[in-house]
Design a protein around this motif. Sequence first.
Motif, PDB file in Angstrom:
ATOM      1  N   GLU A  77      77.151  65.194  60.394  1.00 22.45           N
ATOM      2  CA  GLU A  77      77.598  63.723  60.422  1.00 22.45           C
ATOM      3  C   GLU A  77      77.839  63.452  61.958  1.00 22.45           C
ATOM      4  N   ALA A  88      74.458  61.794  62.774  1.00 24.28           N
ATOM      5  CA  ALA A  88      74.439  60.720  62.380  1.00 24.28           C
ATOM      6  C   ALA A  88      75.314  60.337  63.280  1.00 24.28           C
ATOM      7  N   LEU A  90      69.341  60.218  57.492  1.00 27.27           N
ATOM      8  CA  LEU A  90      70.968  60.797  58.539  1.00 27.27           C
ATOM      9  C   LEU A  90      70.618  60.780  59.896  1.00 27.27           C
ATOM     10  N   ARG A 112      71.826  56.849  61.400  1.00 26.99           N
ATOM     11  CA  ARG A 112      72.569  57.044  62.239  1.00 26.99           C
ATOM     12  C   ARG A 112      72.710  54.936  63.302  1.00 26.99           C
TER      13      ARG A 112
END
Length: 604
Positions: free
Chosen positions: A271, A275, A379, A384
């Motif tokens: 992440e 992301a 993602l 983002r």
Amino acid sequence: MEMPRGFRGIGGPAVILAAIVSGCGGGGGGGGGGAAEASPSPETRPAGTVMVSGTVTYDFVPVAASPRVRLSYEATEARPAREVVVELVSGDSIIATTTTDAAGRYSFAAPANTDVIVRARAESVRAGPPGWDIQVRNNAQEDALWVVEGTLFNTGSTDVTRNLHAPSGWDATAAAYTGARSAAPFAILDTLYDATQFVLTADPAIVFPPLRVHWSPNNAPTVDEFDPATGRIPSSLFVPGVGIYLVGAADNDTDEYDRHVIVHEWGHYFEHHFARSDSIGGPHSLGDRLDLRVAFGEGWGNALSAMVTGDPVYRDAGGVGQAQGFAFDIERGRPRFTRDVGWYSEESVQEILYDLFDAEQDTDVDTLPLGFGPVYTVLVGHQRETSALTSIFSFISGLKAALATAAERDAVDRIVDAHNIEPVVDDYGTGEDNAGTPPNPGGSNEDVLPVYRKIEVGGPAVRVCSTNEFESSRTGAVNKLGSRQFLRFRAQRDGRHTFTAVTAELPDDLEPGKAADPDMVLHQRGPVALPDCPAQPGTPLGQCAPSASCSADAPRECRESFSWPLTAGDYVLEVYEWTNTNESDDPEHPPIGRTCMDVTITGP
């Protein structure tokens, strides 16, 4: 079979890992494991060389889920150490380096009649694309790289097989670890290899930033303390810019074989780099009503762990003998009457994400098996770039926009509706009517809803209320629903803007001597600015202490204000009563309870 031999370590002081070496004869003989890649024929090899080949394996201990969650040592199996770096060492020199294949096999063309050792590093690296660079290091020994190596041998004049095996160190008779836990770093590395390969199914050309994983048998969960050099860490966790820390303390909590836990933390790494995560982190457990950012981040990590492992039952072994762990089913969840589902629940998030991914239909609404590709695309794209904070709303909004048909979008709505979430119409949760169960005692649903309030630059004050009523008895108030409120606005022009929060309502039962402390954070695809007050000893930058003139008798003196230059665009202002994010037993600033603030923004 030769006796284990220790290694002096790489990149730091001594790192002792046992290595069992078998098969010391020539001609490709020796016990266990297959040969490495086909050896060059004598005609094509460099003169005066022989082939040194073998297989690198490690002990993998599965986590049993029944009759209790535990490490099932009796089911230990040797697994190949896939795509790990292997070195051939002569004296103080590394004379050859290679990488194992998917079966753990390696081979070197080595000089004949030379004294050497074979060393395997807890490291997997490939130049991209695709590419990755993963190392497992010992944070309790100056981050030295974990390795295993065999005993010294002479290459002789014929081909040699040297198989390297990293044992778990578990003694079944003693029911304890009595040997070096050599397998642990390689088990961790292999799980991360699986996670890496999983993402490659959606993006075959992805290049991962370097990842450092910090594991030590000294790593023990220590509440509210972080001193990696001594092994004191709050739990297994991802630290941006540093890497992943994993606990390893025997008879307390060990995570080297807890594949779901490892992938969960790797999910935060993913992440962070690919992301976006606005999560404020902090303690959490199933059933908590969380800040929407935390709910998404933790639910994503859990869902990904099921996707990567192919096992929806999340397992975490711990306790005495690693036999007192816990498990939960990400696919089916707990009975609905036992929990509060919603956009603030990591359980809801993990089940929604997994239902969108998997092909199994466990409920009447689980009818949209998308696989990982669409999840990945949202993602790294919409999630983002959204101007909203990262949450289940921004994810589902982006997913619905990417789906080709109304039928697919309707299927998504049915999946989220099963978790008491209204059909998602935008990134901001507009129209959401679930304020948590029970609604805020002593307050109202308006303390939680709408998810975002609108505020105009130069417009009238907007009142928001911060509460600690969703505090958990197990995990506190720091990151729970209702403690923070969110205001969305558009800066129409470039220039300096001023943000002010003034307390309008304080609890009727505010203790004498206690004060409110409004705080704000400005976001635009991540935090942009904090209040412009100096940090104080033991206090993070921007976390201003309550004003001395602030009191229940003078609530309008409880105020916060800061200015920041903005470019035109969409922003989110986070507003909260700072004490309501503290623990209930905080000795100096415990939560004061429901506190309302009037917020204004002025611009150029």
